[in-house]
Design a protein around this motif. Structure first.
Motif, mmCIF file in Angstrom:
data_model
loop_
_atom_site.group_PDB
_atom_site.id
_atom_site.type_symbol
_atom_site.label_atom_id
_atom_site.label_comp_id
_atom_site.label_asym_id
_atom_site.label_seq_id
_atom_site.Cartn_x
_atom_site.Cartn_y
_atom_site.Cartn_z
ATOM 1 N N GLU A 1 -6.642 1.950 -6.906
ATOM 2 C CA GLU A 1 -6.345 3.311 -6.489
ATOM 3 C C GLU A 1 -6.534 3.447 -4.978
ATOM 4 O O GLU A 1 -7.169 2.753 -4.426
ATOM 5 C CB GLU A 1 -7.592 4.272 -7.097
ATOM 6 N N PRO A 2 -5.521 4.218 -4.491
ATOM 7 C CA PRO A 2 -5.890 4.346 -3.096
ATOM 8 C C PRO A 2 -7.149 4.673 -2.544
ATOM 9 O O PRO A 2 -7.855 5.582 -3.103
ATOM 10 C CB PRO A 2 -4.727 5.578 -2.737
ATOM 11 N N GLY A 3 -7.687 3.999 -1.569
ATOM 12 C CA GLY A 3 -8.767 4.415 -1.121
ATOM 13 C C GLY A 3 -10.077 3.766 -1.716
ATOM 14 O O GLY A 3 -11.437 3.831 -1.311
ATOM 15 N N SER A 4 -9.637 3.029 -2.693
ATOM 16 C CA SER A 4 -10.572 2.027 -3.628
ATOM 17 C C SER A 4 -11.647 1.122 -2.894
ATOM 18 O O SER A 4 -10.846 0.442 -1.759
ATOM 19 C CB SER A 4 -10.171 1.389 -4.682
ATOM 20 N N THR A 5 -12.940 1.192 -2.883
ATOM 21 C CA THR A 5 -13.833 0.125 -2.141
ATOM 22 C C THR A 5 -14.239 -0.964 -3.210
ATOM 23 O O THR A 5 -15.301 -1.755 -2.852
ATOM 24 C CB THR A 5 -14.886 0.946 -1.730
ATOM 25 N N LEU A 6 -13.608 -1.030 -4.263
ATOM 26 C CA LEU A 6 -14.016 -2.138 -5.369
ATOM 27 C C LEU A 6 -13.946 -3.424 -4.479
ATOM 28 O O LEU A 6 -14.793 -4.292 -5.091
ATOM 29 C CB LEU A 6 -13.074 -2.209 -6.624
ATOM 30 N N LEU A 7 -12.982 -3.827 -3.662
ATOM 31 C CA LEU A 7 -12.837 -5.037 -2.799
ATOM 32 C C LEU A 7 -13.369 -4.860 -1.538
ATOM 33 O O LEU A 7 -12.941 -5.868 -0.733
ATOM 34 C CB LEU A 7 -11.650 -5.521 -3.183
ATOM 35 N N GLY A 8 -14.190 -3.835 -1.123
ATOM 36 C CA GLY A 8 -14.568 -3.808 0.129
ATOM 37 C C GLY A 8 -13.894 -2.481 0.825
ATOM 38 O O GLY A 8 -13.132 -1.785 0.277
ATOM 39 N N THR A 9 -14.426 -2.279 1.821
ATOM 40 C CA THR A 9 -14.344 -0.741 2.389
ATOM 41 C C THR A 9 -12.919 -0.742 3.343
ATOM 42 O O THR A 9 -12.342 0.132 3.537
ATOM 43 C CB THR A 9 -15.387 -0.351 3.374
ATOM 44 N N ASP A 10 -12.325 -1.891 3.654
ATOM 45 C CA ASP A 10 -11.188 -2.083 4.394
ATOM 46 C C ASP A 10 -10.315 -3.085 3.938
ATOM 47 O O ASP A 10 -10.285 -4.236 4.883
ATOM 48 C CB ASP A 10 -11.458 -2.075 5.842
ATOM 49 N N VAL B 1 0.405 6.252 -8.017
ATOM 50 C CA VAL B 1 0.347 5.971 -6.459
ATOM 51 C C VAL B 1 -0.918 4.789 -6.764
ATOM 52 O O VAL B 1 -1.867 5.220 -7.116
ATOM 53 C CB VAL B 1 -0.078 6.986 -5.649
ATOM 54 N N ALA B 2 -0.445 3.712 -6.088
ATOM 55 C CA ALA B 2 -1.699 2.536 -6.169
ATOM 56 C C ALA B 2 -1.156 1.377 -5.122
ATOM 57 O O ALA B 2 -0.145 1.279 -4.786
ATOM 58 C CB ALA B 2 -1.666 1.815 -7.594
ATOM 59 N N ASP B 3 -2.416 0.704 -4.860
ATOM 60 C CA ASP B 3 -2.195 -0.449 -3.877
ATOM 61 C C ASP B 3 -2.140 -1.676 -4.679
ATOM 62 O O ASP B 3 -2.762 -1.918 -5.737
ATOM 63 C CB ASP B 3 -3.315 -0.479 -3.030
ATOM 64 N N THR C 1 1.036 -1.339 -0.010
ATOM 65 C CA THR C 1 0.015 -0.091 0.037
ATOM 66 C C THR C 1 0.901 1.206 -0.098
ATOM 67 O O THR C 1 1.969 1.304 0.734
ATOM 68 C CB THR C 1 -1.163 -0.028 1.284
ATOM 69 N N GLY C 2 0.400 2.102 -0.590
ATOM 70 C CA GLY C 2 0.887 3.660 -0.542
ATOM 71 C C GLY C 2 2.175 3.912 -1.455
ATOM 72 O O GLY C 2 2.692 5.192 -1.413
ATOM 73 N N GLY C 3 2.409 2.881 -2.328
ATOM 74 C CA GLY C 3 3.959 2.958 -3.023
ATOM 75 C C GLY C 3 3.609 3.680 -4.518
ATOM 76 O O GLY C 3 1.982 3.773 -4.788
#
Length: 478
Positions: free
Chosen positions: A34-43, A19-21, A7-9
């Motif tokens: 994308e950072p903060g993406s919820t496509l695979l869930g919120t956390d 910048v992507a996870d 994350t964060g790199g």
């Protein structure tokens, strides 16, 4: 299966950065988010087994070194790195796949040479590995066997225009082998030096008492590389075979490749870190208190280091920028000074040819980013993406994308790496060809098919982690 979130790199590809996870599921990359993406869930971070914080760092595909020689018999000895030690050193340096060379020697069957290399590597490698096939005896039996190599996952073969009496192929043999290349789609790899002429020059130098390592570079003059490169290009043109010239060191040889490519020919070339940084004058001509004029033996390799005064090194960097050369490999073929290189004391012709670089390729090429020789994206392209495409591994290796193997390096541009025998050195050698080099960056974390094998200053991999790569045909050819 273990899940990991990086994350964060800044994820760097051959075409850009963002910048992507990166989500790794088992051995493969599942998603680039994308950072903060919820496509695979919120956390997502809370649902994985491991989180790697890559903030402020680059996230790149693992390096692919497509030209190595582990345990290669040469000059009465054998390359000092085994598949175990060499691939472990590669992992430390951010390389997660190698393509080594199985060897068919004169009088041997191609199938037996390939089987011998499988036996050497199986269960010993720290990272994934594939094979090219050296064909040292082109005859009717070996030509027939070559046609079956793609079924074995070996989609490239190497010929030598150098080393008469050892690996040398004459023009007629090259022509026949290239016809197999044309018919099968296999890539012909070529060591392009005029070996018979070099042997004459070398003998004349020794007869004059000029026996120091420096004269290895004089005997293997750039004219011998340019001539052989042109001849290989002409034979490839005649047969319609794709051609890949290994370890290009002379600017005149690059000009031949560029000329052929400008005419639309399927011709490609690689160079190596030693031809970007090292030189005839400074290394082959070096002296030391311990070894005297024989100090230069540490850097005896073929093709040889070229003159800095003639600016071959600048030409190699330029060729990488203009894509007249497409890749950087190492030609990793290490020998110790004691009991190996010193076989050539008093006669440079008897010095085992090779330099150990597999651990340092990614760092040395990143330093080219720091100094403005290449871009960050080109760094990834030269060391990972193009090797995957050139040698039939695209889709599995060389890119951070869903479905690809999770071969990933977290690289810290704010870190630092000091290269040297008592500093950063895991190769099985008693010296470093890169002693004293300082790198403005550091390999922090290395994943091989999802497993963290290097974490900071800790090695977490194991013998046998690597698997054989059954390669397809090149996807780089026009």
């Amino acid at each position: 299966m273990t899940t990991t979130l990086i994350t964060g790199g800044t994820v760097v590809s051959a075409t850009g950065r963002a910048v992507a996870d990166v989500l790794v599921d088992g051995e493969t990359i599942r998603a680039v988010l994308e950072p903060g993406s919820t496509l695979l869930g919120t956390d997502v971070a809370a649902s994985v087994d491991r989180v790697i914080d890559a903030a402020g760092k680059y996230v790149i595909p693992g390096g692919i070194d497509a030209h190595t020689h582990m345990q290669l018999p040469f000059g009465g000895t054998e390359a000092s790195d085994t598949f175990e030690t060499g691939t472990r050193a590669a992992a430390w340096g951010g390389t997660t796949s190698i393509i080594d060379f199985a060897v068919q020697t004169y009088g041997q069957r191609v199938e037996d040479g390939l089987a011998a290399w499988h036996e050497k590597a199986a269960g010993n490698c720290a990272i994934d590995y594939g094979f090219h096939q050296i064909v040292g005896d082109v005859n009717e039996d070996s030509l027939a066997a070559m046609r079956r190599l793609p079924d074995e996952g070996v989609s490239s073969f190497k010929l030598f225009m150098a080393y008469p009496g050892v690996f040398y192929s004459d023009d007629a043999q090259i022509l026949k082998a290239m016809q197999v290349s044309r018919d099968t789609g296999m890539l012909t790899m070529m060591h392009a030096e005029n070996g018979p002429a070099i042997d004459v020059l070398a003998q004349q130098l020794v007869d004059q008492g000029k026996t120091d390592p420096y004269y290895h570079g004089i005997a293997r003059a750039w004219e011998m590389e340019e001539e052989a490169t042109h001849r290989a290009i002409m034979l490839a043109k005649l047969t319609g075979a794709p051609l890949y010239v290994v370890h290009v060191s002379a600017k005149q040889a690059v000009e031949q490749l560029a000329w052929a490519r400008d005419k639309g020919q399927n011709v490609y070339g690689e160079t190596c870190p030693q031809y970007l940084y090292l030189s005839l004058e400074e290394q082959l001509g070096a002296e030391s208190e311990q070894w005297g004029h024989f100090e230069g033996a540490k850097w005896v390799c073929s093709t040889p280091l070229r003159s800095r005064e003639e600016r071959h090194q600048d030409a190699m960097w330029q060729a990488l920028r203009t894509n007249d050369l497409q890749m950087v490999s190492t030609d990793h073929c290490p020998f110790c000074m004691k009991d190996q290189k010193e076989l050539g004391l008093g006669d440079f012709r008897k010095i085992p040819n090779g330099i150990g670089s597999i651990e340092h390729r990614m760092d040395l090429m990143y330093q080219g980013v720091v100094t403005g020789e290449i871009t960050l994206e080109r760094w990834v392209e030269l060391t990972s993406t193009t090797p995957a495409r050139m040698f039939g591994l695209a889709g599995r290796k060389g890119a951070i994308q869903p479905g690809a193997d999770a071969d990933i390096v977290v690289y810290d541009p704010n870190g630092h790496t000091s290269i040297g025998l008592e500093k950063t050195h895991h190769m099985n050698m008693d010296y470093s060809a890169w002693e004293g080099y300082e790198i403005d960056g550091h390999v922090d974390t290395v994943l091989s098919r999802g497993k963290v094998i290097v974490d900071g200053d800790e090695y977490l991999g194991a013998k046998g982690d690597g698997r054989f790569l059954k390669r397809g045909l090149s996807s780089y050819l026009v």
